[in-house]
Each structure stands twice: as C-alpha cells, then as structure tokens.
Design an enzyme around this catalytic site. Sequence first.
Site, short mmCIF file in Angstrom:
data_model
loop_
_atom_site.label_atom_id
_atom_site.label_comp_id
_atom_site.label_asym_id
_atom_site.label_seq_id
_atom_site.Cartn_x
_atom_site.Cartn_y
_atom_site.Cartn_z
N LYS A 22 -12.37 -3.03 10.54
CA LYS A 22 -11.77 -1.78 10.07
C LYS A 22 -10.64 -2.10 9.11
O LYS A 22 -9.77 -2.93 9.42
CB LYS A 22 -11.21 -0.99 11.27
CG LYS A 22 -10.60 0.35 10.89
CD LYS A 22 -11.66 1.41 10.72
CE LYS A 22 -11.17 2.66 10.00
NZ LYS A 22 -11.30 2.56 8.51
N GLN A 70 -4.38 -7.04 8.79
CA GLN A 70 -5.07 -5.91 9.43
C GLN A 70 -5.53 -6.26 10.85
O GLN A 70 -5.53 -5.39 11.73
CB GLN A 70 -6.27 -5.52 8.56
CG GLN A 70 -6.80 -4.12 8.82
CD GLN A 70 -5.99 -3.04 8.11
OE1 GLN A 70 -5.65 -3.18 6.95
NE2 GLN A 70 -5.68 -1.96 8.80
N LYS A 96 -2.45 -5.73 13.04
CA LYS A 96 -2.08 -4.31 12.99
C LYS A 96 -3.02 -3.49 13.87
O LYS A 96 -2.60 -2.69 14.69
CB LYS A 96 -2.17 -3.84 11.54
CG LYS A 96 -1.76 -2.40 11.31
CD LYS A 96 -2.18 -1.89 9.93
CE LYS A 96 -1.64 -2.75 8.80
NZ LYS A 96 -1.84 -2.09 7.47
N LYS A 98 -10.98 -5.96 5.27
CA LYS A 98 -10.37 -5.38 4.07
C LYS A 98 -11.30 -5.63 2.90
O LYS A 98 -12.08 -6.58 2.92
CB LYS A 98 -9.01 -6.05 3.79
CG LYS A 98 -8.09 -5.24 2.89
CD LYS A 98 -7.35 -4.18 3.68
CE LYS A 98 -6.55 -3.27 2.80
NZ LYS A 98 -5.65 -2.40 3.59
N GLY A 109 -9.28 4.04 2.63
CA GLY A 109 -8.54 3.92 1.38
C GLY A 109 -7.43 2.87 1.45
O GLY A 109 -7.09 2.36 2.51
N ASP A 110 -6.90 2.57 0.30
CA ASP A 110 -5.69 1.74 0.13
C ASP A 110 -5.25 2.03 -1.31
O ASP A 110 -5.59 3.10 -1.85
CB ASP A 110 -6.02 0.25 0.37
CG ASP A 110 -4.76 -0.62 0.53
OD1 ASP A 110 -4.19 -0.65 1.64
OD2 ASP A 110 -4.31 -1.24 -0.45
N THR A 162 -0.05 7.42 7.40
CA THR A 162 0.68 6.16 7.20
C THR A 162 2.17 6.45 6.98
O THR A 162 3.04 5.83 7.62
CB THR A 162 0.10 5.38 6.01
OG1 THR A 162 -1.31 5.29 6.17
CG2 THR A 162 0.71 4.00 5.93
N ASN A 215 0.04 7.79 -1.89
CA ASN A 215 -0.21 8.42 -0.60
C ASN A 215 0.87 8.10 0.43
O ASN A 215 1.41 8.99 1.09
CB ASN A 215 -1.60 7.98 -0.08
CG ASN A 215 -1.84 8.43 1.34
OD1 ASN A 215 -1.57 7.69 2.29
ND2 ASN A 215 -2.30 9.65 1.51
N SER A 221 -7.26 6.70 11.42
CA SER A 221 -8.65 6.38 11.07
C SER A 221 -9.49 6.17 12.33
O SER A 221 -10.63 6.62 12.42
CB SER A 221 -8.71 5.12 10.21
OG SER A 221 -8.42 5.39 8.86
P1 NDP Z 1 -1.55 4.58 -3.84
O1 NDP Z 1 -2.56 4.06 -4.79
O2 NDP Z 1 -1.69 5.99 -3.38
O3 NDP Z 1 -0.08 4.42 -4.44
C1 NDP Z 1 0.39 3.17 -4.80
C2 NDP Z 1 1.78 3.33 -5.37
O4 NDP Z 1 2.38 2.05 -5.50
C3 NDP Z 1 1.79 3.94 -6.76
O5 NDP Z 1 2.98 4.63 -6.96
C4 NDP Z 1 1.71 2.69 -7.65
O6 NDP Z 1 2.22 2.88 -8.95
C5 NDP Z 1 2.60 1.75 -6.88
N1 NDP Z 1 2.17 0.37 -7.15
C6 NDP Z 1 0.98 -0.19 -6.86
N2 NDP Z 1 0.92 -1.45 -7.29
C7 NDP Z 1 2.10 -1.69 -7.88
C8 NDP Z 1 2.65 -2.81 -8.52
N3 NDP Z 1 1.96 -3.96 -8.64
N4 NDP Z 1 3.92 -2.70 -8.99
C9 NDP Z 1 4.62 -1.54 -8.87
N5 NDP Z 1 4.15 -0.43 -8.29
C10 NDP Z 1 2.92 -0.51 -7.79
O7 NDP Z 1 -1.57 3.57 -2.60
P2 NDP Z 1 -1.03 3.81 -1.13
O8 NDP Z 1 0.15 4.71 -1.13
O9 NDP Z 1 -2.19 4.15 -0.28
O10 NDP Z 1 -0.59 2.33 -0.71
C11 NDP Z 1 0.75 1.84 -0.88
C12 NDP Z 1 0.96 0.65 0.02
O11 NDP Z 1 0.76 1.03 1.38
C13 NDP Z 1 0.02 -0.54 -0.20
O12 NDP Z 1 0.72 -1.73 0.09
C14 NDP Z 1 -1.05 -0.33 0.87
O13 NDP Z 1 -1.70 -1.54 1.20
C15 NDP Z 1 -0.18 0.18 2.01
N6 NDP Z 1 -0.86 0.91 3.06
C16 NDP Z 1 -1.63 2.00 2.78
C17 NDP Z 1 -2.22 2.70 3.81
C18 NDP Z 1 -3.00 3.94 3.56
O14 NDP Z 1 -3.42 4.58 4.54
N7 NDP Z 1 -3.20 4.38 2.33
C19 NDP Z 1 -2.10 2.27 5.21
C20 NDP Z 1 -1.20 1.16 5.40
C21 NDP Z 1 -0.63 0.51 4.35
P3 NDP Z 1 1.22 2.78 -10.22
O15 NDP Z 1 0.43 4.07 -10.19
O16 NDP Z 1 2.12 2.67 -11.40
O17 NDP Z 1 0.35 1.59 -10.02
O1 2IT Z 2 -3.56 -1.12 5.24
C1 2IT Z 2 -4.07 -0.24 5.96
O2 2IT Z 2 -3.87 -0.20 7.18
C2 2IT Z 2 -4.93 0.77 5.31
N1 2IT Z 2 -5.06 0.74 4.10
C3 2IT Z 2 -5.63 1.79 6.15
C4 2IT Z 2 -6.88 1.22 6.77
C5 2IT Z 2 -7.78 2.23 7.45
O3 2IT Z 2 -8.87 1.78 7.85
O4 2IT Z 2 -7.44 3.39 7.61
#
Ligand code: NDP
Ligand code: 2IT
Length: 458
Positions: free
Chosen positions: A102, A123, A126, A138, A177-178, A222, A253, A390
């Site tokens: 997952k 992961q 976690k 992943k 997603g991520d 998250t 997100n 999830s």
């Molecule tokens: P999104 O794609 O929704 O948003 C990512 C954000 O981070 C954007 O604002 C993006 O800006 C910025 N960003 C991404 N890469 C870079 C970079 N190299 N330098 C500067 N800014 C950057 O992703 P999420 O919000 O889903 O994910 C954010 C973080 O949270 C990640 O580390 C992800 O692994 C983690 N995460 C996500 C989960 C989820 O459920 N979605 C669960 C647990 C962890 P820009 O548009 O300019 O790239």
């Molecule tokens: O980093 C993370 O935990 C995620 N991007 C969410 C993973 C999931 O299966 O919901």
Amino acid sequence: MPLASRLPAPPETMAVLEETYSGVLRRDPGEAEFHQAVHEVLECLGPVLAARPGLATAKLVERVIEPERQIMFRVPWEDDNGEIHVNRGFRVEYNGALGPYKGGLRFHPTVNLGIVKFLGFEQIFKNALTGLGIGGGKGGSDFDPHGRSDAEVMRFCQSFMTELQRHVGEHTDVPAGDIGVGAREIGYLFGQYRRVTNRWEAGMLTGKGMLWGGSAVRTEATGYGNVMFTAEMLRRRGEDLDGQQIVVSGSGNVAIYTIEKAQQLGANVITVSDSGGYVVDEKGIDLDLLKQVKEVDRGRVSDYADLRGASARFVAGGRVWDVPADIALPSATQNELDAEAAAVLVRNGVKAVSEGANMPTTPDAVHILQDAGVAFGPGKAANAGGVAVSALEMQQNASRASWPFSQVEEELSAIMTSIHDTCYETAERYGASGDYVVGANIAGFERVADAMLAQGLI
Ligand code: NDP
Ligand code: 2IT
C-alpha cells in the site's frame, strides 16, 4: 555518513548495522534519498537487535531493506501536438508481511528508482504504525503534469495503468496519490484499470471520488492527521494549537488540509509555498481563495498573492522557514528544511515541527531541532493519516459501505492519537523520552519484523 547510534548500543551490534549499511551503499549506488531513509532507521535499531539477537540471526534488517519486488516499465504517450514522449514508470512492492502493498504514486520529473525506494521504505514503517494491516509500497513516474492539458494527463494515466494493471489489485497492491497525483489522476487510472480488466474492483486504488467508491475524509486525511499529531505532541507539553502562529510549506493536498484543520483548532497559518517561492499573509491564509487558486484553477501561490490584496506578499525563490512562527509544518517535499533553516526556526523560538511531507527535514536539521528541545514529529508517524484513511477506504470497499464524514474523522483522530502514544511510549521504553524518531522507527520495525519472523524465511 557513518552510523551514529541514537541510543546506547553494544559495539558488536553497531558493527553488524554498519556492515548492513555499507552493503546498501555498495549495492545501490547513487540512491542518496534511499540511503538517507535507511540510515535514519538503522541509527535507531541498535538496542532492539541487542535485546533480541534472534532478529540479527534471522537477518531481519537485511531482509526489510531489500524490496520484495521492483517493477520498472516504459510509458509511451502522445501530447496534444502529436509529439511522442517516453516516460518511466515504477512500482516498488516493498514489504507485504502486514497486508497488501500500500502506498502512493508520485508523478514528478525528479522521480527515479532511489526516490521510489526511499518512499517505499518509509511507507513500510508508517503503515505498520497505523495498525491497519497494510504492507508497504510506492510508485510513480518522472512524468511532469505541470502545464499539461487534461487530455494529456488522461492519455499518460491510461498508458501508465495499461502496464501497471498486471501488477496491482485489491488483494495484491493498492496504489493511491502522492505529489502530482490527485483526484483527477486517480479517476483516469481507475477508469483504465476497470476497462482493461473488466472488473469493478473498488479496493484496488484509494483516493477515489465519493460517487465511485471513495471515502469521506481521504482528501483531508494527511493534513488533518498531521495537525492532530501535532496537537498530541503539544498536549504532552501542556499546550494546544489555539493562537499559535504556524508556517506551512507547499500548497498542494497536504498543505491545504493542514491549514484547514489548524485554522479549525484556532491557529493562525501565515505561509504557503511552491517551487517558485512563498507567500506570507499577515492576516492568515484565506483558505477559500487558496482552494480556488490551487484546486480549481491549478494556479501558483503567486496568483494567490495577486488576488489576496495588501495582506499577502509573494517572495520569489525564498523559503517559509525565515518567517518567525511557533510551529512549522513542512508539507511539500523531501529535504526542504535543512540545517540552516532549522537554526533559523530555533532562533525564532519554534516549539514544534511536524512532517506532513515525507522526509522533508534533513538529518542535520532533525538533530538541531531535537537538541534545542523542539517537539519533532517524523513523517512516518505524523503524516500516516492519509494512508490510514486509505485503509479505511479499503474496508468500506470490502463491505460495499460508505461511512459518514464524522465517523471517518473520529476514526482518523483515534488512529493519530494511537500512533502518537505508540511512538511516545516506545521511546520511553528505550530511554529516549520525547524522541518520536526513535519511537516511530522502533515501533514500526518491531511490528514488521515480528510478522516476518512468524511467516518463516520470506
Ligand atoms: P501535491 O502535488 O498536491 O503538492 C505538492 C506541493 O509541494 C506543491 O505545492 C508543489 O509545488 C510542492 N513541491 C513539490 N515538489 C517540490 C520541490 N521539489 N520543490 C519545491 N516545492 C515542491 O502533493 P501532496 O500535497 O500530496 O504531497 C506533499 C508531500 O506530502 C509529499 O512529500 C508527499 O510524499 C507527502 N505525503 C502525501 C500524502 C498524501 O496523501 N497526498 C500522504 C503522506 C505524505 P509545485 O507545484 O511548484 O511543484
Ligand atoms: O506517503 C503516503 O503515505 C501517501 N502518499 C499516501 C499513501 C496511500 O496509500 O494513501
């Protein structure tokens, strides 16, 4: 970087861990983020192996570090001008001892095998901490969705899933997603899976739309979960979120729903960022406007500043950590908060830093924060709310049920409290009171290791 045990451990145990780590460096050259993630876990395991020599004999650490399966594939697609592109797809099915693999899919130009392995490795632990019966995995691609039309994103997702479908399934491997993969991409991916397999298999993907098998609160989970975790860390120190000044990085997100929950609990969030720079909003972030700019218009934080008026200012290329705050919640990407930024946060009196993103804080920065007495929530505990909901989505899919928002939010809150308490108590048991890095790594590792031991030489 040599291994420096976070806790007292016999030299012979540390020598075994050193040997394991040098094997990783030798066999997986060039995978810097993966090395970093492994290094952090190994620095915590000395006393566990010393207390339980059977784990060392069974080569549990080596086995956990080695993915069960790594899949890489070609993703050809055609853009709106008829030009052909060839991207690379990845899925690392890392550890299935606790349940189906997952973990999310990341679409970002920086994605490579080392990035996917670091994320998959994190992961495993976690998911173990959630207690919900999910293994670790992943995936993703070096495809960049920025600036692409919906039709291009759809064609890419269809090509990606045409290959991925043979490796995933509700009992096998369940992506989500991520970065770069949100509701739109999950829709296209699910549609193609259904079309190619001719199965209504809702539990093969999470983060789905509410009309077709999604769960309430998955979008929010998250960010909400990280704020709940932060509130628990503060509660142990006799504080709460009310009136606290917060800096958040990112504007995707995780960032958006971190801000939503923090505001609900009375905090004042004053920053957001993206790869172009950051915004400081002296009046506090206007969440409706932020959602309009990012979720509806797919715009930039500079657009938010333009529309917001006098209270907000855009700083091109800067970092939010320079803005004084009580709490910092990094929610963008790995290694975005380095030692220099940590020193600035400490100088400005930060009380808590909790990772919404995966591994956003560099190892040096973690040490600076912890040495200064800052409450530090590591991502594998603090951002587990997303994958936890999830797993609740998978439960609903298995029973064809759909639970109300309030019920899922209550379950999320209970899970985050339980993860917090598990980390806290585990750290105490190992003499590292208040060290959530130690607590998360040991508690997560022990659950996976015990399941693997029981299942034989796998
Ligand atoms: P999104 O794609 O929704 O948003 C990512 C954000 O981070 C954007 O604002 C993006 O800006 C910025 N960003 C991404 N890469 C870079 C970079 N190299 N330098 C500067 N800014 C950057 O992703 P999420 O919000 O889903 O994910 C954010 C973080 O949270 C990640 O580390 C992800 O692994 C983690 N995460 C996500 C989960 C989820 O459920 N979605 C669960 C647990 C962890 P820009 O548009 O300019 O790239
Ligand atoms: O980093 C993370 O935990 C995620 N991007 C969410 C993973 C999931 O299966 O919901």
